[in-house]
Design an enzyme around this catalytic site. Structure first.
Site, mmCIF file in Angstrom:
data_model
loop_
_atom_site.group_PDB
_atom_site.id
_atom_site.type_symbol
_atom_site.label_atom_id
_atom_site.label_comp_id
_atom_site.label_asym_id
_atom_site.label_seq_id
_atom_site.Cartn_x
_atom_site.Cartn_y
_atom_site.Cartn_z
ATOM 1 N N HIS A 46 0.789 -1.184 -0.129
ATOM 2 C CA HIS A 46 0.176 0.062 -0.124
ATOM 3 C C HIS A 46 0.720 1.224 -0.204
ATOM 4 C CE1 HIS A 46 -3.590 2.384 2.017
ATOM 5 N NE2 HIS A 46 -3.042 2.772 1.145
ATOM 6 N N GLN B 41 0.944 8.118 -3.645
ATOM 7 C CA GLN B 41 1.865 7.637 -2.391
ATOM 8 C C GLN B 41 3.059 8.496 -2.412
ATOM 9 O OE1 GLN B 41 1.199 5.432 -0.004
ATOM 10 N NE2 GLN B 41 -0.841 5.478 -0.647
ATOM 11 N N HIS C 203 3.313 10.739 0.730
ATOM 12 C CA HIS C 203 4.238 10.079 1.794
ATOM 13 C C HIS C 203 5.734 10.355 1.687
ATOM 14 C CE1 HIS C 203 0.699 8.544 4.038
ATOM 15 N NE2 HIS C 203 0.161 8.139 2.785
#
Ligand code: NAG
Ligand code: NAG
Ligand code: NAG
Ligand code: NAG
Length: 227
Positions: free
Chosen positions: A60, A111, A115
């Site tokens: 993920h 992502q 992040h």
């Protein structure tokens, strides 16, 4: 103005400056490496997945996080080296966009922006973010499906006690505690995500802080979890 007073003023000014600078940049103190079990991720999603799933835990994301306080998001990029195209065949295997397989790159981009950008200096740039995840999943053997399989826990759709799953994962992480996310779908509690945690340099596994607490819809019960 006396010298003592002058030193006092300078010190105050300096500490004010430091607090302004540090409040505008949220740091991080550990990494969460989160993998999702594809069938459960699709069952948990409000809209069904368009494509069939594999019975695998795939990535993920790799998330710079804080033990206390909020996790950083959407940080400034310091080094603009882009993700190399040559990484894509491997990324499609370990990090597919399970919810929409026509758009892996959209998932990767989100992502990285949300992040990956916050992992500096451990994560140097976009290319390094994706190379690091490939290294973790494959070379460093953090493939959660494989860790479970080593303990003879296979994705056969049976329900098992959480402690069996936890012990299997601990065997692959120097006995450090993972974080689990479950969700109840059609009356059955499914294992949706497993997170492995490491220190901010990615040198050692650590016990994952901040488990889901009683009352959370994502808490995994002890008794019976489907995988
Ligand atoms: C792919 O995902 C990104 C990010 O969510 C989105 O902006 C883009 O429109 C998507 N592209 C397609 C073709 O669906
Ligand atoms: C991860 O582990 C599973 C189960 O052993 C295996 O089927 C899969 O091929 C592995 N993935 C990679 C990229 O090694
Ligand atoms: C523990 O990990 C080792 C090394 O990966 C593996 O060979 C072994 O089967 C695992 N045992 C259990 C009970 O998970
Ligand atoms: C589940 O197990 C944990 C760890 O063994 C324990 O701390 C907790 O109280 C248990 N919860 C329930 C509801 O039994």
């Amino acid at each position: 103005m006396g010298i003592t007073r002058m030193i006092y003023m300078v010190t105050m000014l300096f500490s004010l400056l430091v607090s302004i600078l540090s409040s505008s940049t949220v740091g991080f103190d550990y990494f969460q490496f989160t993998q999702q079990y594809q069938p459960a991720a699709c069952n948990s999603n409000p809209t069904p997945c368009k494509d069939p799933t594999d019975k695998l835990f795939t990535v993920h994301g790799l998330w710079p996080s804080n033990k206390i306080g909020r996790d950083p998001e959407y940080c400034k990029t310091r080094n603009r080296r882009k993700r190399a195209k040559t990484l894509e065949p491997q990324l499609e295997i370990i990090w597919p966009n399970v919810l929409d397989r026509t758009n892996h790159t959209g998932f990767w981009r989100r992502q990285w922006k949300k992040h990956g950008t916050c992992g500096y200096p451990t994560i140097q740039n976009e290319n390094d973010y994706f190379e690091t995840v490939i290294k973790m999943y494959i070379t460093e053997k953090q493939n959660v499906s494989r860790i479970l399989s080593n303990a003879k826990i296979e994705p056969d759709g049976q329900s098992r006690p959480l402690v069996d799953i936890e012990n299997a994962i601990r065997n692959g992480t120097h006995n450090k505690k993972p974080k689990f996310k479950c969700q109840k779908n059609n009356g059955v509690t499914e294992l949706v995500e497993i997170t492995l945690c490491s220190d901010k340099n990615r040198a050692h596994f650590i016990d994952c802080p901040n488990p889901f607490l009683p009352g959370s819809p994502y808490l995994c019960p002890n008794i019976s979890i489907r995988y």
